[in-house]
Design an enzyme around this catalytic site. Sequence first.
Site, mmCIF file in Angstrom:
data_model
loop_
_atom_site.group_PDB
_atom_site.id
_atom_site.type_symbol
_atom_site.label_atom_id
_atom_site.label_comp_id
_atom_site.label_asym_id
_atom_site.label_seq_id
_atom_site.Cartn_x
_atom_site.Cartn_y
_atom_site.Cartn_z
ATOM 1 N N TYR A 1 1.640 1.729 13.250
ATOM 2 C CA TYR A 1 2.151 2.477 12.225
ATOM 3 C C TYR A 1 2.151 4.094 12.407
ATOM 4 O O TYR A 1 1.000 4.335 12.970
ATOM 5 C CB TYR A 1 1.160 2.497 10.956
ATOM 6 C CG TYR A 1 1.286 1.027 10.187
ATOM 7 C CD1 TYR A 1 1.820 1.085 8.955
ATOM 8 C CD2 TYR A 1 0.858 0.028 10.679
ATOM 9 C CE1 TYR A 1 1.821 -0.015 8.214
ATOM 10 C CE2 TYR A 1 0.611 -0.994 10.024
ATOM 11 C CZ TYR A 1 1.223 -1.243 8.678
ATOM 12 O OH TYR A 1 1.315 -2.416 7.968
ATOM 13 N N HIS B 1 0.793 -1.091 0.040
ATOM 14 C CA HIS B 1 -0.005 0.196 0.018
ATOM 15 C C HIS B 1 0.827 1.348 -0.006
ATOM 16 O O HIS B 1 1.944 1.428 0.629
ATOM 17 C CB HIS B 1 -1.091 0.340 1.269
ATOM 18 C CG HIS B 1 -1.594 -1.144 1.409
ATOM 19 N ND1 HIS B 1 -2.032 -1.729 2.394
ATOM 20 C CD2 HIS B 1 -2.566 -1.986 0.425
ATOM 21 C CE1 HIS B 1 -2.702 -2.899 2.284
ATOM 22 N NE2 HIS B 1 -2.991 -3.030 1.082
#
Length: 186
Positions: free
Chosen positions: A135, A65
Amino acid sequence: MSRFVVTATPLPGLMQIQRQPLADARGALTRLFCAQELADAGWHGPIAQINHTHTVQRSTVRGLHYQRPPAAEAKLVSCLHGAVWDVVVDLRAGSPTFLRWYATELSAENHTALLIPPGCAHGFQTLQDHTELLYLHSAPHTPSCEAAVHVSEPQLAIAWPLPIANLSARDAAHTLLPPEFEGIAL
């Protein structure tokens, strides 16, 4: 004293961050982020979003991604539990390492993180059951700018360490790169 050892990887701007826990008989303290210390490694900007993933089964692949401009983002990816084989692909137009990938193991035990620059795709394969990643993103998720590269893209020939398992329907549907793909202009 810095709590991080920063090492450049073969992909320009992609940094491996080795956290330095402070431990004693009670346990340990590990600094996960420090804007001041990580600025020299390439983190520039706020933390706009923090995400946590929990992947149940070993061999699961998520990715690859990225976000296109104007929402291109830097990511700091750390493993909190378990282990992953973490993959970053350089999609930056004009980069000397365009369409090359770098991979390393991130685990709770090795205290390693990756600081991923904008213009790179990211994915991972779990090496253990019940793996958790954290993240930190420099830009918020912007659906109109989200994009991905298929995990089996032949132009990349990523050597996943385990058979690919448990791709989401969304990740399985990602298309292959067109032969004329020239990269992401930042």
